[in-house]
Each structure stands twice: as structure tokens, then as C-alpha cells.
Motif scaffolding. Structure first.
Motif, short mmCIF file in Angstrom:
data_model
loop_
_atom_site.label_atom_id
_atom_site.label_comp_id
_atom_site.label_asym_id
_atom_site.label_seq_id
_atom_site.Cartn_x
_atom_site.Cartn_y
_atom_site.Cartn_z
N ASN A 110 22.26 -22.74 10.54
CA ASN A 110 20.97 -22.95 11.47
C ASN A 110 20.30 -24.55 11.00
OD1 ASN A 110 21.16 -21.01 13.27
ND2 ASN A 110 19.67 -19.61 12.20
N ARG A 159 12.21 -35.07 18.22
CA ARG A 159 11.49 -35.74 19.46
C ARG A 159 10.90 -37.17 18.95
NH1 ARG A 159 8.10 -30.77 22.38
NH2 ARG A 159 10.00 -29.59 23.07
N LYS A 165 22.14 -39.97 14.07
CA LYS A 165 21.97 -38.68 15.01
C LYS A 165 21.46 -37.49 14.87
CE LYS A 165 25.41 -41.36 17.04
NZ LYS A 165 25.29 -41.95 18.37
N SER A 183 18.52 -34.52 14.99
CA SER A 183 17.65 -34.42 16.22
C SER A 183 16.19 -34.48 15.95
CB SER A 183 17.80 -33.12 16.74
OG SER A 183 19.11 -32.73 17.09
N ARG A 213 12.77 -37.89 12.91
CA ARG A 213 14.23 -37.96 12.75
C ARG A 213 14.39 -38.65 11.48
NH1 ARG A 213 13.47 -39.42 18.17
NH2 ARG A 213 13.38 -41.49 17.33
N ARG A 241 22.51 -27.11 12.45
CA ARG A 241 22.52 -27.53 13.70
C ARG A 241 21.14 -27.69 14.15
NH1 ARG A 241 26.27 -24.55 16.99
NH2 ARG A 241 27.68 -23.10 15.79
N HIS A 242 19.93 -27.62 13.38
CA HIS A 242 18.74 -27.86 13.68
C HIS A 242 18.70 -29.48 13.61
CE1 HIS A 242 14.33 -28.57 13.46
NE2 HIS A 242 14.42 -28.90 12.35
N ARG A 243 19.60 -30.06 12.75
CA ARG A 243 19.67 -31.72 12.42
C ARG A 243 20.55 -32.54 13.45
NH1 ARG A 243 17.79 -29.09 8.39
NH2 ARG A 243 16.50 -29.85 6.63
N TRP A 244 21.76 -31.59 13.45
CA TRP A 244 22.76 -32.20 14.57
C TRP A 244 23.06 -31.12 15.76
CZ3 TRP A 244 23.59 -32.28 9.18
CH2 TRP A 244 23.21 -33.67 8.64
N SER A 245 22.60 -31.64 16.86
CA SER A 245 22.62 -30.92 18.19
C SER A 245 24.00 -30.40 18.31
CB SER A 245 22.13 -31.36 19.22
OG SER A 245 22.83 -32.51 19.71
N SER A 246 25.04 -31.33 17.77
CA SER A 246 26.43 -31.02 18.07
C SER A 246 27.37 -31.31 16.74
CB SER A 246 27.22 -31.93 19.08
OG SER A 246 27.30 -33.00 18.87
N ASP A 258 28.00 -35.10 16.39
CA ASP A 258 26.89 -36.01 15.83
C ASP A 258 26.82 -35.96 14.53
OD1 ASP A 258 26.06 -36.68 18.41
OD2 ASP A 258 24.44 -35.17 18.38
#
Length: 298
Positions: free
Chosen positions: A109, A35, A31, A33, A40, A112-117, A120
């Protein structure tokens, strides 16, 4: 029959988080984040990611530790599952910082950089924690499977030892405790359901490989109508049931640390004697009927 007191947890590192295990390719951490798949993959295997996931495992241990659990049961995340409120982003970050020290800086941060929520993150943690059970079991089995395969003169002792080690892990590893939480949420949480299915599939592969080796070594075969899959399901179910009683701290003789035996070993031997064909070629049902008839006739 020896001492039935529970031993303190063994804090040696049973975790599967060795650097040579690719958490992304193993579909454990999926899960994060990014592109591209390469991004990932890099994030999934980064030391910061492992630090956050291991911190959540440590918090799970504390959740089942008297005196530590009460302060964990509040939530400050909107998307935290109620049963996992102890794994808020704030608590996980604090534990990870405590584990890693000042020389390994971690920040919100980074999470949050790894998991958008946070949802996740929890999905990946469920998979990570349940995979930990699979790799931990492999560690335990590797130490005793050879004995089981070669101890022709003491087969029962080897069965008891493997069963003892499996049950003992329940008391030592947070992943086993976490399984209860995952089961509780599986019906309403697809991440839990997928991770549980993967865990059971992996566990079955490990156990059935061992059982197959044992049967080939000794020339055993099952009674008609019984196969390796059914044998494995029954043994896993008995292990989980006895594990629940251990975690409930019921005053029962489930584990004997002095003799390194357990009721799981007793159950495994009983199941083995019932389901393995002694040479009569009878199904379990037919053998049971014949046995009852013979007893009534005497």
C-alpha cells in the motif's frame, strides 16, 4: 603490465541519496501521487520512497550478478516493461523489506500510495538510477580533480588516475549497468529518453567544468574547428565503449588495478595530443595532411 583481473565491487555508498538532496526539486522523482506540490515533494523525499528506489538499484546489481539473475527475469506486473521485468512490485517490496528490517515496516500500500501505477514507479526509478551515475561520478572526480589541476610534473599520471576511477565505477555501480537497459528502451519509452537526456546533460556539465579548469590552469587551447563540447563527447563515447567491453567480461587489458591505469587514460591522452593546439594554429585535418606528407617525404 600488472594484473588485469577485475576487482570485486566496492560496496561503499556512492549513492546520491543523501538526506540533504531534494529528489523532487532536482526533478529526479516526479511521478509520485499527491494533490499538491508540497505533498508530492514530501513523498518524493520520504524514507520509504528512497527505500523502494534503493531496493530497485540493488535488484539491478543482482541482475548483473551470476547466480542471482535467473530468478529475477520473470514478471508479475501488467505494466512492467519487458526489459525491466525483474523490477516487479513484489520483488522491489521484498528487497526493500530485506534491506530495512523489521523496525522499518514497508507495505505494498505504501508503494501504491506513492505511485498510482507500477509504470510511474519505473519512470521515477529510471531517472533515479541514471542520476545515481551523475552523483557517483562527482564523488570520483572530487578525489582526483585537484591532482589533475596541480600535478604539473606528472600530468599523464593524473589523467590516467581520473580515467581509471571513472571506468572502475562501471564495475561497482548498478547505475552504469542500468544505463544499458535505459538506452535499449529509450526509443519507445519517453521516461527513459528524458532521463537519459538529463543524465548526459549533467555528466557533460561535470566533465566540461573540469576540462575548462585544466585548460585555464595550463593555458591550453584547442586546434581550430574543435571545442570543449566535441572533446567531451568524444571522451564520453570512448568511456562508454570501453565500459561495455568491461561489462561483457572480454579478456582484454582495459583496466590495470595494480598501476591504476586504463586504456581510457591512454585514449584521453592520445585525444588530447591530437586536438590541443601545440602552437602551429593548424586544424586537425591540416595537421594530419602535413604530417602524412612529411612522412612520405622522408
Amino acid at each position: 603490465m600488472g594484473s588485469w583481473n577485475k576487482m570485486p565491487p566496492d560496496h561503499s555508498d556512492h549513492r546520491h541519496t543523501e538526506n540533504d538532496l531534494d529528489l523532487y526539486d532536482a526533478k529526479i522523482v516526479t511521478k509520485v501521487s499527491g494533490r499538491t506540490a508540497l505533498t508530492r515533494k514530501r513523498l518524493a523525499n520520504g524514507r520509504e520512497t528512497r527505500a523502494f528506489l534503493d531496493a530497485a538499484l540493488d535488484l539491478t546489481t543482482e541482475l548483473f550478478t551470476p547466480g542471482l539473475s535467473e530468478q529475477l527475469l520473470d514478471t508479475d506486473e501488467e505494466d512492467t516493461r519487458p526489459v525491466m521485468s525483474y523490477l516487479s512490485r513484489r520483488k522491489v517490496l521484498a528487497k526493500a523489506r530485506s534491506n530495512c528490517g523489521e523496525n522499518f515496516p514497508l507495505s505494498e500500500n505504501m508503494m501504491r500510495h506513492r505511485w498510482s501505477s507500477h509504470g510511474d514507479f519505473l519512470a521515477d526509478f529510471i531517472s533515479y538510477a541514471l542520476a545515481d551515475k551523475h552523483w557517483s561520478l562527482q564523488v570520483a572526480l572530487s578525489q582526483h580533480a585537484k591532482d589533475l589541476l596541480t600535478s604539473d610534473d606528472d600530468f599523464s599520471r593524473a589523467v590516467h588516475r581520473v580515467a581509471y576511477e571513472d571506468l572502475k565505477l562501471i564495475m561497482e555501480l548498478p547505475a552504469y549497468r542500468f544505463q544499458l537497459l535505459a538506452v535499449a528502451t529509450a526509443r519507445s519509452d519517453s521516461a527513459s529518453a528524458v532521463a537519459l537526456n538529463r543524465m548526459y546533460k549533467n555528466l557533460s556539465q561535470v566533465w566540461m567544468t573540469l576540462y575548462t579548469q585544466v585548460f585555464e590552469h595550463y593555458g591550453f587551447r584547442f586546434r581550430p574547428g574543435i571545442g570543449m563540447r566535441e572533446f567531451n563527447i568524444l571522451l564520453q563515447a570512448m568511456a562508454e565503449g570501453l565500459g561495455l567491453r568491461l561489462l561483457s567480461e572480454v579478456d582484454e587489458p582495459v583496466l590495470d588495478h595494480e598501476t591504476k591505469t586504463s586504456l581510457l587514460g591512454t585514449a584521453a591522452l592520445a585525444l588530447f595530443m591530437a586536438l590541443v593546439d601545440p602552437g602551429d594554429g593548424l586544424s586537425l585535418e591540416r595537421a594530419a595532411e602535413l604530417g602524412i606528407h612529411q612522412r612520405r617525404s622522408t
